[in-house]
Scaffold this motif. Structure first.
Motif, PDB file in Angstrom:
ATOM      1  N   ILE B 260       0.836  -1.139  -0.007  1.00 14.61           N
ATOM      2  CA  ILE B 260       0.024  -0.097   0.014  1.00 14.61           C
ATOM      3  C   ILE B 260       0.800   1.151  -0.006  1.00 14.61           C
ATOM      4  O   ILE B 260       0.468   2.342  -0.744  1.00 14.61           O
ATOM      5  CB  ILE B 260      -1.003  -0.044   1.299  1.00 14.61           C
ATOM      6  CG1 ILE B 260      -1.784  -1.246   1.296  1.00 14.61           C
ATOM      7  CG2 ILE B 260      -1.769   1.334   1.244  1.00 14.61           C
ATOM      8  CD1 ILE B 260      -2.837  -1.437   2.338  1.00 14.61           C
ATOM      9  N   LEU B 261       1.981   0.990   0.718  1.00 12.91           N
ATOM     10  CA  LEU B 261       2.790   2.443   0.825  1.00 12.91           C
ATOM     11  C   LEU B 261       3.686   2.759  -0.455  1.00 12.91           C
ATOM     12  O   LEU B 261       3.561   3.665  -0.926  1.00 12.91           O
ATOM     13  CB  LEU B 261       3.807   2.250   1.941  1.00 12.91           C
ATOM     14  CG  LEU B 261       4.878   3.477   2.222  1.00 12.91           C
ATOM     15  CD1 LEU B 261       4.201   4.526   2.751  1.00 12.91           C
ATOM     16  CD2 LEU B 261       5.944   3.128   3.182  1.00 12.91           C
ATOM     17  N   GLY B 262       3.921   1.577  -0.991  1.00  9.93           N
ATOM     18  CA  GLY B 262       4.710   1.386  -2.375  1.00  9.93           C
ATOM     19  C   GLY B 262       3.939   2.225  -3.349  1.00  9.93           C
ATOM     20  O   GLY B 262       4.062   3.062  -4.230  1.00  9.93           O
ATOM     21  N   CYS B 263       2.380   1.576  -3.428  1.00 10.10           N
ATOM     22  CA  CYS B 263       1.596   2.204  -4.459  1.00 10.10           C
ATOM     23  C   CYS B 263       1.280   3.612  -4.171  1.00 10.10           C
ATOM     24  O   CYS B 263       1.046   4.448  -5.122  1.00 10.10           O
ATOM     25  CB  CYS B 263       0.232   1.211  -4.284  1.00 10.10           C
ATOM     26  SG  CYS B 263       0.517  -0.389  -4.786  1.00 10.10           S
ATOM     27  N   ARG B 264       1.183   4.000  -2.778  1.00 10.17           N
ATOM     28  CA  ARG B 264       0.853   5.231  -2.658  1.00 10.17           C
ATOM     29  C   ARG B 264       2.108   6.299  -3.040  1.00 10.17           C
ATOM     30  O   ARG B 264       1.827   7.271  -3.657  1.00 10.17           O
ATOM     31  CB  ARG B 264       0.610   5.416  -1.233  1.00 10.17           C
ATOM     32  CG  ARG B 264      -0.656   5.860  -0.738  1.00 10.17           C
ATOM     33  CD  ARG B 264      -1.084   6.215   0.727  1.00 10.17           C
ATOM     34  NE  ARG B 264      -0.061   6.935   1.151  1.00 10.17           N
ATOM     35  CZ  ARG B 264       0.094   7.246   2.452  1.00 10.17           C
ATOM     36  NH1 ARG B 264      -0.664   6.445   3.363  1.00 10.17           N
ATOM     37  NH2 ARG B 264       1.158   7.678   2.942  1.00 10.17           N
ATOM     38  N   LEU B 265       3.111   5.785  -2.847  1.00 13.21           N
ATOM     39  CA  LEU B 265       4.353   6.688  -3.090  1.00 13.21           C
ATOM     40  C   LEU B 265       4.426   6.732  -4.791  1.00 13.21           C
ATOM     41  O   LEU B 265       5.226   7.905  -4.970  1.00 13.21           O
ATOM     42  CB  LEU B 265       5.626   6.177  -2.681  1.00 13.21           C
ATOM     43  CG  LEU B 265       5.704   6.333  -1.089  1.00 13.21           C
ATOM     44  CD1 LEU B 265       7.134   5.396  -0.752  1.00 13.21           C
ATOM     45  CD2 LEU B 265       5.876   7.734  -0.611  1.00 13.21           C
ATOM     46  N   SER B 266       4.096   5.865  -5.430  1.00 17.99           N
ATOM     47  CA  SER B 266       4.228   6.003  -6.854  1.00 17.99           C
ATOM     48  C   SER B 266       3.507   7.048  -7.287  1.00 17.99           C
ATOM     49  O   SER B 266       3.833   7.492  -8.284  1.00 17.99           O
ATOM     50  CB  SER B 266       3.708   4.403  -7.531  1.00 17.99           C
ATOM     51  OG  SER B 266       2.415   4.524  -7.609  1.00 17.99           O
ATOM     52  N   GLY B 267       2.453   7.549  -6.870  1.00 16.94           N
ATOM     53  CA  GLY B 267       1.588   8.532  -7.344  1.00 16.94           C
ATOM     54  C   GLY B 267       0.506   8.110  -8.312  1.00 16.94           C
ATOM     55  O   GLY B 267      -0.324   8.833  -8.957  1.00 16.94           O
ATOM     56  N   ALA B 268       0.430   6.796  -8.514  1.00 19.34           N
ATOM     57  CA  ALA B 268      -0.419   6.309  -9.647  1.00 19.34           C
ATOM     58  C   ALA B 268      -2.120   6.314  -8.861  1.00 19.34           C
ATOM     59  O   ALA B 268      -1.897   6.318  -7.761  1.00 19.34           O
ATOM     60  CB  ALA B 268      -0.266   4.955 -10.099  1.00 19.34           C
ATOM     61  N   LYS B 269      -3.023   6.175  -9.747  1.00 18.51           N
ATOM     62  CA  LYS B 269      -4.170   5.991  -9.024  1.00 18.51           C
ATOM     63  C   LYS B 269      -4.611   4.720  -8.481  1.00 18.51           C
ATOM     64  O   LYS B 269      -4.223   3.663  -9.262  1.00 18.51           O
ATOM     65  CB  LYS B 269      -5.358   6.304 -10.135  1.00 18.51           C
ATOM     66  CG  LYS B 269      -6.604   6.103  -9.715  1.00 18.51           C
ATOM     67  CD  LYS B 269      -7.677   7.388  -9.699  1.00 18.51           C
ATOM     68  CE  LYS B 269      -9.149   7.170  -9.538  1.00 18.51           C
ATOM     69  NZ  LYS B 269      -9.481   6.811  -8.074  1.00 18.51           N
ATOM     70  N   ILE B 270      -4.986   4.322  -7.357  1.00 19.27           N
ATOM     71  CA  ILE B 270      -5.324   2.966  -6.706  1.00 19.27           C
ATOM     72  C   ILE B 270      -6.668   2.613  -6.693  1.00 19.27           C
ATOM     73  O   ILE B 270      -7.439   3.638  -6.128  1.00 19.27           O
ATOM     74  CB  ILE B 270      -4.524   3.135  -5.389  1.00 19.27           C
ATOM     75  CG1 ILE B 270      -3.122   3.616  -5.608  1.00 19.27           C
ATOM     76  CG2 ILE B 270      -4.467   1.553  -4.785  1.00 19.27           C
ATOM     77  CD1 ILE B 270      -2.662   3.522  -3.947  1.00 19.27           C
TER      78      ILE B 270
END
Lengths: 467, 551
Positions: B260-270
């Motif tokens: 979840i943290l990696g996805c958030r840091l990427s800036g993509a839409k989740i």
């Protein structure tokens, strides 16, 4: 009017009911209906066509196998111990690249401790701290660090980068404000992004710029006192900046902290175990009590020569991370043998503070020698163990400068002095520093070795620049 | 609390709907607890052979348990509020280290953040963070501690208890302080030192790291692999270098905090989809491609599906054949996090891809950690050469963090050589078979006793449901007194009413140890009345798992 009222009373009930419904419907249309948007409904066939047509970008771009950085890595594989001398491709070079400032990475008593622990605990701790991953050696190391830094409590992380990147978002959330120096390292930048707070950058080590931002914030707070009461404010700086090799003006920062009521987070990866007469870091160097700093975070991967990181400070601040620090709660704990290696390193620093004096002297010697190299500018304080050598006359093309410096580094390595370029993620750094060769000094260098380093680098620069 | 928002994202349906769908047929009120029978929707043409052997159970929560759990929480919260009120008027001792009020400074914590910590978590604090001394193998030495002030603080009694270890992640039993791995690690520390103190791109790249990368790639069956010194950081530092703004991430709702943290840091839409629900995933994929990005209506640059191999809180295994089929149909990329499945499942111990007999080259990004099965720390990402080259250049860990400690790298190399059989013995095979046998045996016996277990029959993570927070505390304390250490988890790591104990099986557990554990669990189960299950006995058994004899 009276007639209307009579008519109302005499009207049949179904009529009144109908009228009432009509009034309610008009009311609804006026106030509660959404704007009518014509929906474009796609047929299944059209959807299938869209799905078939869509082409994603490639997951990773094609990178040629002879990319300069990949080549640099493959050509410089190390065999054996990276201590004062490092063996690259069979050649033994003076190690001016790895951040092994006090020589702990090759120290025999540190190794002996690690091996002793290996024989008792194995390698991995097999669990996060909450689930049987807490070993007594972790508790001992936390205790020793807290005592060493004169703080109430310390918390241990398994990875240096994760330390500050988990600590900042544990306290600062959406809606809070963080004042950060532009030159902070990448780990701090990632922590700032993860916190989702509003970041206000001030120019590197420029206290006037910081004060200007603080005054602006104070003005905004006056306009909206209710919001100000719940907006936390933080100030994030590094003790010794790895990108610039200079110290933060801590006395002025502490003064601003108390004046404008911001909490101060200090990242001491490069100054812990190096600055101060006992290695307690930048607080000891400036003779400031650690009580004035809200949180000190540091990595154990540099001077201490182990792995991991820690945060220390007051109990009510540090304890919060035990439930909110992501890198602490959801990650396996530090391998026990690396924890005891860190304990041994701390003990050695405590026992022999003379190492720090030797390191400082070597830093100053190297600084004065390297300043004499033609065509270069040396960036960093004289007492900083990390120095950046930049081109005095950089070209407009960054890639060309990087190539030039790479050639110089390669030539220097061929002549048995191992140096490295400072590497960055160019697209992602907040403020990309100029290309440089990064020199890291250690306390074990003798005067002859320092002379060799100077001569080799100087010749390498001359050869490549005048070419 | 930040933990709430990041760990558990509640689904709209709870498992009630899933039970009906995946738990087979209802026979006159009794719920079949056996393998999944084909439902009416299965397409005749696409015979899903893997479904025949795919057996997951998520039995419904008994009504009485649910009600009593809610009442329990109500009482806890009410008492907490009363204590808080008393504290504010000066009565009653609350020995917390409260934040001092410094004039002018905004308080760091909200009162409700501390509320959970002081009045709920603190009561069962002795079940967590138990200090261990010595190697966490099949048995471990727990340091005894006691509290004289209702668990505000702990003191060490000076005693140690050797207990069965069902809490540490030690699936293949490589957590050992002696043996071939430990000897090789000792030699490596003498040759390479304790740490490297430099990042990979800045002269911290040892020949040992190169050897380790190559070995991981061979083990997984992919072109190349890249390793990172911390498992958590493998996700949080590498997902941002693969996807960014303009990309879409479809993430399972029960993914780990690092993903979840990696996805958030990427800036993509989740976007999250229901746990292991392929219909929901397909619906999201179709919508994403047809409707495109919100507002701008540009097509998405990339779509990344993020799933885990084995989910550590549920014990469920991802339906990988279905995910791969959807991935190929919609041209999305797949990120598979095998933290708990690498080494632990599959006939050769090569994870969930091996378990389903699929081609590892079909998975774009195979990620995993070394912590659980290989007795080390760190993580890896395996995939195509282009992917790994990209990570070697642009991953955060290649530039900004020091590379893996040599001792740890050697542990990985040694344990993987054993698993691949390159040391000339059948030790690797033996461990895999032993783990599989242990898993089947343990699960079968527990289900026969009447406990509600979640998850797949082959998952070495065994969640045992207890529902009430007070019961998990009692279970933890009783089992420690009787000689077994287990992990218990409650809210917010699990849904509020589904507190559970979690057993982590290991290849180093012998049948005698398992029997002892089963006896202890059964006794405590009777004491706490947690044998809620109304299902039929399981139809699988450990007898079809051949063990490798000692040669």
């Amino acid at each position: 009017m009276y007639d209307m009222f009579q008519a109302l009373l005499q009207a049949p009930s179904y009529h009144l009911f109908f009228e009432a419904l009509l009034i309610i419907w008009i009311f609804k249309l006026l106030f509660f209906s959404k704007a009518y948007a014509p929906e474009s409904v796609l047929t299944e066939k059209e959807k299938e066509e869209l799905i078939a047509e869509w082409q994603p970008e490639p997951l990773a771009p094609e990178i040629p196998d002879d990319h300069p950085v990949l080549m640099a890595m493959e050509n410089n594989i190390i065999t054996g111990k990276p201590g004062k001398y490092v063996t690259i491709n069979g050649k033994s070079c003076v190690n001016m690249a790895t951040l092994n400032f006090l020589g702990m990475a090759g120290n025999p008593s540190v190794e002996a401790e690690a091996i002793k622990t290996l024989k008792k605990y194995g390698v991995g701790s097999c669990g996060p701290r909450g689930f049987y991953g807490t070993m007594d050696v972790h508790l001992e190391l936390e205790d020793k660090i807290a005592k060493f830094m004169n703080c109430e409590e310390a918390i241990l992380y398994a990875f240096g980068f994760a330390t500050i990147a988990s600590a900042i978002p544990a306290y600062s959330k959406r809606g809070d404000v963080i004042f950060a120096d532009e030159g902070v390292c990448f780990a701090i930048q990632k922590g700032l992004v993860a916190s989702r707070s509003k970041i206000k950058w001030f120019k590197h080590n420029d206290m006037e710029d910081l004060e200007r931002l603080l005054i602006e914030q104070a003005k905004e707070d006056k306009k909206n006192p209710k919001k100000a009461k719940v907006t936390r404010r933080f100030l994030v700086v590094e003790g010794l900046y790895i990108n610039y090799g200079d110290l933060c003006p801590l006395p002025k920062l502490v003064e601003l902290k108390w004046k404008y009521k911001v909490r101060l987070f200090l990242e001491e990866s490069l100054s812990f175990g190096i600055l101060g007469s006992n290695g307690k870091g930048v607080t000891e160097h400036y003779n400031i009590s650690p009580d004035d700093i809200d949180l000190i975070a540091a990595s154990l991967e540099n001077a201490i020569g182990s792995t991991g990181g820690f945060c220390c400070g007051k109990k009510y601040i540090v304890d919060h991370q035990r439930l909110s620090g992501l890198g602490y709660c959801f990650s396996a704990s530090l391998p026990p043998m690396l924890a005891t290696a860190a304990i041994e390193s701390l003990r050695l620093i405590d026992e022999k503070p003379g190492m720090l004096v030797e390191l400082r002297e070597n830093c100053e010697k190297i600084h004065s020698k390297l300043s004499d190299i033609n065509g270069t500018v040396i960036v960093g304080e004289p007492i900083s163990p990390v120095k950046h050598i930049r081109l005095a006359e950089p070209s407009t093309d960054r890639d060309f400068d990087v190539q030039t410096l790479q050639k110089i580094a390669d030539l220097s390595r061929d002549n048995k002095v191992a140096v490295t370029l400072a590497r960055y993620l160019e697209e992602e750094e907040h403020k990309l520093p100029l290309p440089s060769i990064r020199i890291s000094v250690n306390n074990q260098l003798s005067d002859e070795e320092i002379d060799t380093v100077f001569t080799t680098l100087s010749e390498a620069f001359q050869k490549i620049i005048t070419h | 609390m930040s933990m709430v928002e990041t760990i558990y994202m509640p689904s709209e349906n709870d498992f009630r709907g899933k039970t009906k769908k995946f738990n087979g047929v209802q026979n006159g009120g009794k719920i079949s607890n056996g393998c999944h029978k084909k439902t009416k929707q299965v397409d005749e043409e696409t015979e899903k052979a893997w479904e025949k052997d795919f057996c997951e159970t998520f039995e419904e929560t008994p009504m009485l348990a649910a009600i009593s759990t809610y009442i329990g929480y109500l009482i806890l919260v009410a008492v907490g509020h009363v204590r808080e009120f008393l504290k504010s008027i000066g009565i009653g001792v609350v020995k917390c280290v409260a934040e001092p009020k410094i004039p002018g400074f905004v308080p760091l914590y909200q009162t409700w953040e501390s509320f959970y910590s002081w009045y709920v978590y603190r009561r069962i604090q002795d079940c967590f963070c138990r200090p261990v001394s010595g190697v966490p193998g099949a048995k471990m030495v727990v340091i005894d501690r006691e509290s004289n002030d209702h668990r505000w603080s702990f003191q060490y009694t000076g005693g140690h208890s050797t207990v069965l270890n069902f809490g540490s992640y030690n699936y293949l039993g490589f957590s050992q302080n002696s043996g071939p791995c430990a000897e090789e690690v000792e030699q490596t520390i003498k040759n390479y030192g304790v740490s490297v103190c430099g990042s990979r791109q800045e002269l911290g790249y040892l020949d040992l790291h190169k050897q380790m990368d190559r070995l991981v790639a061979d083990y997984l069956g992919v072109e190349d692999a890249y390793t990172v010194p911390m498992g958590f950081a493998t996700n949080s530092m590498n997902i941002p270098s693969l996807v960014g703004k303009g990309c879409l991430i479809l993430s399972d709702e029960l993914n780990h905090a690092s993903l979840i943290l990696g996805c958030r840091l990427s800036g993509a839409k989740i976007k999250t989809f229901k746990h292991n629900c392929m219909k929901d995933l397909e619906k999201n994929l179709r919508e994403a491609i047809v409707d495109k990005q919100p507002r701008t209506h540009r097509p998405w640059k990339k779509i990344l599906i993020v799933v885990e191999g084995v989910y550590s809180m549920e014990g469920s295994i991802v339906k990988l054949p279905e995910v791969l089929r959807l991935k190929k149909k919609y041209k999305a990329y797949l990120y598979l996090d095998e933290a708990h499945s690498i080494g632990a499942i599959g006939p050769h111990g090569k994870g969930v891809v091996d378990y389903f007999g699929l081609n590892p080259r079909d998975v774009d990004i195979m990620m995993g950690t070394f912590t659980k099965s290989f007795g080390a720390v760190g993580g890896y990402i395996g995939g195509s050469q282009a992917l790994v080259n990209h990570l070697r250049l642009y991953s955060h860990s290649a530039i900004y963090s020091s590379s893996m400690a040599p001792g740890v790298a050697q542990q990985i190399v040694s344990s993987m050589n054993i698993m691949l059989g390159r040391d000339g013995t059948r030790e690797g095979e033996k461990r895999i078979q032993q783990l599989k046998w242990n898993t089947r045996y343990f699960r079968r016996r527990l289900q026969e006793m009447g406990f509600i277990l979640y998850g797949n029959k082959d998952s070495p993570v065994v969640p045992l449901l207890m529902f009430m927070p007070s019961k998990i505390a009692k279970f933890s304390r009783e089992s420690l007194n009787r000689g077994m250490g287990v992990v218990v988890v409650g809210f917010p790591a699990t849904p509020m009413t589904k507190c559970r104990a979690r057993f982590c099986l290991s290849a180093s557990h012998t049948k005698e140890m398992l029997d002892e554990a089963l006896q202890i669990t059964s006794d405590i189960g009777d004491l706490l009345a947690i044998k809620y299950s109304k299902a039929e006995p399981p139809s699988y058994s450990e007898n079809d798992v051949p063990l490798v004899e000692d040669s």
